[in-house]
Design an enzyme around this catalytic site. Structure first.
Site, short mmCIF file in Angstrom:
data_model
loop_
_atom_site.label_atom_id
_atom_site.label_comp_id
_atom_site.label_asym_id
_atom_site.label_seq_id
_atom_site.Cartn_x
_atom_site.Cartn_y
_atom_site.Cartn_z
N TYR A 141 35.68 38.55 47.62
CA TYR A 141 34.55 38.96 48.46
C TYR A 141 34.01 37.79 49.29
O TYR A 141 33.48 37.99 50.38
CB TYR A 141 33.41 39.51 47.60
CG TYR A 141 33.44 40.99 47.37
CD1 TYR A 141 34.58 41.61 46.86
CD2 TYR A 141 32.33 41.79 47.65
CE1 TYR A 141 34.60 42.97 46.64
CE2 TYR A 141 32.34 43.15 47.43
CZ TYR A 141 33.47 43.73 46.92
OH TYR A 141 33.48 45.09 46.69
N LYS A 192 44.79 40.31 36.57
CA LYS A 192 46.14 40.65 37.03
C LYS A 192 46.95 39.37 36.88
O LYS A 192 47.54 38.84 37.84
CB LYS A 192 46.08 41.15 38.49
CG LYS A 192 47.39 41.74 39.00
CD LYS A 192 47.73 43.11 38.41
CE LYS A 192 49.12 43.53 38.86
NZ LYS A 192 49.58 44.77 38.21
N ASP A 224 45.57 47.36 36.43
CA ASP A 224 46.16 48.70 36.63
C ASP A 224 46.12 49.49 35.33
O ASP A 224 45.74 50.67 35.29
CB ASP A 224 47.58 48.60 37.21
CG ASP A 224 48.48 47.60 36.49
OD1 ASP A 224 47.97 46.83 35.65
OD2 ASP A 224 49.70 47.59 36.77
N ASP A 248 34.26 46.05 41.16
CA ASP A 248 33.78 47.04 42.13
C ASP A 248 34.51 48.36 41.90
O ASP A 248 33.90 49.44 41.83
CB ASP A 248 34.04 46.52 43.55
CG ASP A 248 33.60 47.52 44.61
OD1 ASP A 248 32.49 48.06 44.48
OD2 ASP A 248 34.37 47.76 45.56
N ASP A 252 33.14 52.02 39.61
CA ASP A 252 33.03 53.38 40.18
C ASP A 252 33.78 54.37 39.30
O ASP A 252 33.31 55.48 39.05
CB ASP A 252 33.62 53.44 41.60
CG ASP A 252 32.56 53.21 42.67
OD1 ASP A 252 31.59 52.49 42.39
OD2 ASP A 252 32.72 53.77 43.78
C1 IPM Z 1 28.80 47.98 45.10
C2 IPM Z 1 29.06 48.35 46.53
C3 IPM Z 1 29.06 47.07 47.35
C4 IPM Z 1 30.19 46.19 46.87
C5 IPM Z 1 29.14 47.30 48.87
C6 IPM Z 1 28.03 48.21 49.35
C7 IPM Z 1 29.13 46.01 49.63
O1 IPM Z 1 30.26 49.05 46.63
O2 IPM Z 1 27.73 47.38 44.83
O3 IPM Z 1 29.63 48.28 44.25
O4 IPM Z 1 31.34 46.35 47.29
O5 IPM Z 1 29.92 45.33 46.05
MG MG Z 2 31.15 49.54 44.74
#
Ligand code: IPM
Ligand code: MG
Length: 359
Positions: A141, A192, A224, A248, A252
């Site tokens: 990042y 990884k 993975d 990240d 999710d």
């Molecule tokens: C998160 C979001 C952020 C990230 C974005 C909005 C920059 O997806 O906090 O997970 O990628 O970190």
């Molecule tokens: Mg995110």
């Protein structure tokens, strides 16, 4: 001395959900002696519209002075055509980096009342309680060099750099081990290492830090496989620690196991426990302004703030119990609605949690 809380509502549903979370926090402030000062500032698209940039100096100054920050969400379609360097998301990334909020805690907890909302079978997710510890200020990042360059043949080439210094890996490892010590005593480090040298080092440092924590069981998994295992048998995990980008993605995935991304809070902490707290979902521009957003993730983020930055664990417990109570009472915003439950608005949900604080 009173603690300073900076509130950054942001974009989309941000202002609506933050308003409900502040309602809960303000009720606690007025009722018990919670000595806090609330201030508000611009971030993201709202800041771009007002000042031309996603992280105004004034916001950054206030954020540096604050003891804790509550953020709604940033981003929206109207800013998507802007250059990537000045998009709303840069406001968030800038804050993380400027404030050194390297430790991102993302709990994925399944509320038993919402077991039906998961796309997985109930026995696979029942009782799920994972803590994802994501490194937040390093890795691909932020790594340099980055950009899009032109090759000799005239073709363009995009590039980003995955970098981690040992000290960056060490400090996030310590956070993960400390948290595991207060939970199930197990850390799974996700990398990884079979392909990327950078994460080979990550694994090596994790093992070194692990030697100082013989009471914690450390395991390693390739990313993975980790994605697959999260969907296959998520309850095998206690604490997962991983790099910025893997975290990240996996967070999710873990969030969706609970079926309700609108329920999950997060904390981003520096070395000293100062933190930024935000729901893990986005700004949901499609439903903004309709009063249907789920404020519970933001309300639960306030609970995390009380626990991690304000040293008020009893108040954090109170908020979490209140959320449990409204779910028990069958109140649901549309995103978590199911048959036989009572559908309520964002505001009504905030009111219900506020009322349940004393039950
Ligand atoms: C998160 C979001 C952020 C990230 C974005 C909005 C920059 O997806 O906090 O997970 O990628 O970190
Ligand atoms: Mg995110």
């Amino acid at each position: 001395m009173s603690k300073k809380i900076l509130v950054l509502p942001g974009d989309g549903i941000g202002p609506e959900i933050v308003a409900e979370a502040i309602k809960v926090l303000a009720t606690l402030r007025d009722e018990v002696d919670l000595d806090i000062d609330l201030d508000e500032a611009l971030i993201g698209g709202a800041a771009i519209d007002a000042t031309g940039g996603p992280l105004p100096d004034a916001t950054l100054e206030l954020a540096k002075e604050a003891d804790a920050i509550l953020l709604g969400a940033v981003g929206g379609h109207q800013w998507e055509s802007l250059d990537i360097s000045i998009r709303p998301e840069k406001g968030l990334l800038g804050l993380r980096s400027e404030l050194n909020l390297f430790a991102n805690l993302r709990p994925a907890i399944l509320y038993p009342q919402l077991a039906d909302a998961s796309s997985l079978k109930a026995d696979i997710v029942a009782g799920l309680d994972i803590m994802i510890v994501r490194e937040l200020t390093g890795g691909i990042y932020f790594g340099q060099p980055r950009g899009v360059r032109e090759l000799d043949n005239g073709e363009r080439q995009g590039f980003n750099t995955l970098v981690y210094a040992e000290s960056e890996i060490e400090r996030i490892a310590r956070v993960a081990f400390d948290i595991a010590g207060k939970r199930g005593g197990r850390v799974c480090s996700v990398d990884k290492a079979n392909v990327l040298e950078c994460t080979e080092l990550w694994r090596e440092v994790m093992m070194k830090v692990g030697e100082g924590h013989p009471d914690i069981e450390l395991s390693h998994m390739y990313v993975d496989n980790a994605a697959m295992q999260l969907v296959k048998w998520p309850k095998q995990f206690d604490v997962m620690v991983t790099t910025n980008m893997f975290g990240d993605i996996l967070s999710d995935c873990a969030a969706m196991l609970t079926g309700s991304i609108g329920m999950l809070p997060s904390a981003s902490l520096d070395e000293n426990g100062k933190g930024m707290y935000e729901p893990i979902h986005g700004s949901a521009p499609d439903i903004a302004g309709q009063g249907v957003a789920n404020p519970l993730a933001t309300i639960l983020s306030v609970a995390m703030m009380l626990r991690y930055s304000l040293d008020e664990p009893a108040m954090a417990d109170r908020i979490e119990r209140a959320v449990d109570k409204v779910l028990d009472d069958g109140l649901r915003t549309p995103d978590i609605m199911s048959e036989g439950m009572t559908e309520v608005s964002c505001e009504a949900m905030g009111d219900a949690v506020t009322a349940a604080l004393n039950s």
